[in-house]
Design an enzyme around this catalytic site. Structure first.
Site, PDB file in Angstrom:
ATOM      1  N   LYS A 159       0.824  -1.208   0.000  1.00 22.70           N
ATOM      2  CA  LYS A 159       0.000   0.000   0.000  1.00 22.70           C
ATOM      3  C   LYS A 159       0.868   1.271   0.000  1.00 22.70           C
ATOM      4  O   LYS A 159       2.039   1.227   0.334  1.00 22.70           O
ATOM      5  CB  LYS A 159      -1.012  -0.041   1.157  1.00 22.70           C
ATOM      6  CG  LYS A 159      -2.126  -1.062   0.837  1.00 22.70           C
ATOM      7  CD  LYS A 159      -3.190  -1.212   1.895  1.00 22.70           C
ATOM      8  CE  LYS A 159      -4.246  -2.236   1.419  1.00 22.70           C
ATOM      9  NZ  LYS A 159      -5.183  -2.635   2.473  1.00 22.70           N
ATOM     10  N   ARG A 198      -2.730 -10.478   4.780  1.00 24.01           N
ATOM     11  CA  ARG A 198      -3.210 -10.536   3.392  1.00 24.01           C
ATOM     12  C   ARG A 198      -2.146  -9.883   2.508  1.00 24.01           C
ATOM     13  O   ARG A 198      -1.899  -8.677   2.631  1.00 24.01           O
ATOM     14  CB  ARG A 198      -4.536  -9.786   3.306  1.00 24.01           C
ATOM     15  CG  ARG A 198      -5.174  -9.756   1.942  1.00 24.01           C
ATOM     16  CD  ARG A 198      -6.437  -8.898   1.970  1.00 24.01           C
ATOM     17  NE  ARG A 198      -7.082  -8.862   0.678  1.00 24.01           N
ATOM     18  CZ  ARG A 198      -6.735  -8.054  -0.313  1.00 24.01           C
ATOM     19  NH1 ARG A 198      -5.747  -7.223  -0.147  1.00 24.01           N
ATOM     20  NH2 ARG A 198      -7.381  -8.096  -1.455  1.00 24.01           N
TER      21      ARG A 198
HETATM   22  N1  HH2 Z   1      -7.255  -4.435   1.204  1.00 26.51           N
HETATM   23  C1  HH2 Z   1      -7.637  -4.415  -0.078  1.00 26.51           C
HETATM   24  C2  HH2 Z   1      -8.694  -5.232  -0.513  1.00 26.51           C
HETATM   25  N2  HH2 Z   1      -9.332  -6.058   0.334  1.00 26.51           N
HETATM   26  N3  HH2 Z   1      -9.607  -6.932   2.502  1.00 26.51           N
HETATM   27  C3  HH2 Z   1      -9.250  -6.941   3.787  1.00 26.51           C
HETATM   28  N4  HH2 Z   1      -9.888  -7.751   4.650  1.00 26.51           N
HETATM   29  N5  HH2 Z   1      -8.225  -6.156   4.280  1.00 26.51           N
HETATM   30  C4  HH2 Z   1      -7.537  -5.304   3.476  1.00 26.51           C
HETATM   31  O1  HH2 Z   1      -6.635  -4.574   3.967  1.00 26.51           O
HETATM   32  C5  HH2 Z   1      -7.886  -5.249   2.084  1.00 26.51           C
HETATM   33  C6  HH2 Z   1      -8.954  -6.096   1.631  1.00 26.51           C
HETATM   34  C7  HH2 Z   1      -6.924  -3.520  -1.050  1.00 26.51           C
HETATM   35  O2  HH2 Z   1      -5.855  -4.176  -1.685  1.00 26.51           O
HETATM   36  P1  HH2 Z   1      -5.938  -4.879  -3.132  1.00 26.51           P
HETATM   37  O3  HH2 Z   1      -6.976  -5.934  -3.148  1.00 26.51           O
HETATM   38  O4  HH2 Z   1      -4.592  -5.315  -3.531  1.00 26.51           O
HETATM   39  O5  HH2 Z   1      -6.320  -3.690  -4.110  1.00 26.51           O
HETATM   40  P2  HH2 Z   1      -7.683  -3.266  -4.802  1.00 26.51           P
HETATM   41  O6  HH2 Z   1      -8.654  -2.895  -3.730  1.00 26.51           O
HETATM   42  O7  HH2 Z   1      -7.268  -2.084  -5.657  1.00 26.51           O
HETATM   43  O8  HH2 Z   1      -8.187  -4.417  -5.614  1.00 26.51           O
END
Ligand code: HH2
Length: 265
Positions: free
Chosen positions: A205, A244
């Site tokens: 992030k 995660r």
């Molecule tokens: N962060 C993201 C998405 N889902 N779920 C949980 N439980 N906790 C988190 O910190 C979290 C999450 C954001 O990251 P990412 O999926 O890589 O990106 P995007 O939302 O752009 O798909």
């Protein structure tokens, strides 16, 4: 927990796995790399992201879940805020619900968890993705997150879920300043006191990119792996049960060593 985003616009892996065959291959690769859970998502929640319809989300994730049937040994979490997506994903094999809205976007999601007796991740988010980094941040992030997670747990209990089904997540990067993300990692034991397992998702992030770059512009996502390692170690020392991450092979090493230190102490 290894991340697999089946989206065109996720901040780190957007567009890489829109082809279901590539997504299935990536899921198997994450399992081989040592992931214990696969998190599949069809809607980006990055700052500024526009919501997608349930139809679009299903079109993205269902072919991947169906392609993984009988191939993947580790459990699959479905990263969605929508009950219809959760229900269809469960029918296609998902066994954990990951709701970044913590039952605020669609309270019917709790019913899916209740009916199938599934674990559900309830994440703290201040605001909504489109505007969450523009609104004023909380004056006291830890208090704000703890109060939000307590309320989320109460919503889950009112919807008939058992406390032991709930996993709580401080929502690193969701409506927090860079400094507040570090503060939440540093003070994680305070959230462990809520009595549920903790999931923490700092992976790649921007707050990591900012610290890595010093005074310069934040380093891009692919240059945030070592910084992610520091946050994963900190999260584990702070009591996180699940981390995660995108870089599973690397973070498995970090997690195993951090666990060994914890156990020795
Ligand atoms: N962060 C993201 C998405 N889902 N779920 C949980 N439980 N906790 C988190 O910190 C979290 C999450 C954001 O990251 P990412 O999926 O890589 O990106 P995007 O939302 O752009 O798909």
């Amino acid at each position: 927990m290894g991340v697999l985003n089946v989206t065109p616009d996720s901040f780190s892996d957007g567009g890489l796995y829109l082809d279901p065959r590539r997504a299935v291959e990536r899921a198997l690769e994450l399992e081989r790399a040592g992931a214990d859970i696969l998190d599949v998502g069809g809607e980006s929640t990055r700052p500024g992201a526009a919501p997608v319809t349930a139809e679009e989300e299903l079109k993205r994730v269902l072919p991947v879940l169906e392609g993984l049937r009988g191939k993947l040994k580790i459990p699959i979490a479905i990263d969605t805020q929508k009950a219809v997506v959760a229900a269809a994903a469960v029918a296609a094999g998902a066994e954990i619900l990951n709701d970044t809205s913590a039952l605020r976007a669609d309270s019917a999601l709790a019913e899916v968890a209740r009916r199938h007796r599934l674990p559900v991740v309830l994440m703290h988010m201040r605001g909504v993705p489109r505007t969450m980094q523009k609104r004023p941040f909380a004056r006291d992030a830890l208090r704000d997150v703890a109060a939000g997670l307590r309320a989320a747990l109460a919503r889950a209990r009112r919807a008939g879920l058992a406390k032991r089904q709930v996993i709580l997540d401080p929502g690193i990067g969701f409506g927090k300043s860079f400094r507040q993300n570090y503060e939440l990692l540093a003070r994680l034991p305070k959230l462990a006191a809520l009595g549920c397992p903790l999931l923490v998702g700092p992976s790649r992030k921007t707050f990591i990119g900012a610290a890595v770059a010093g005074a310069a512009a934040p380093a891009p996502p692919e240059e945030r792996v070592w910084g992610t390692a520091a946050t994963v170690a900190a999260a584990i020392f702070g009591g996180a049960h699940i981390v995660r991450v995108h870089d599973v092979a690397e973070m498995v090493q970090v997690a195993r060593v951090a666990d060994a230190i914890l156990q020795a102490g």
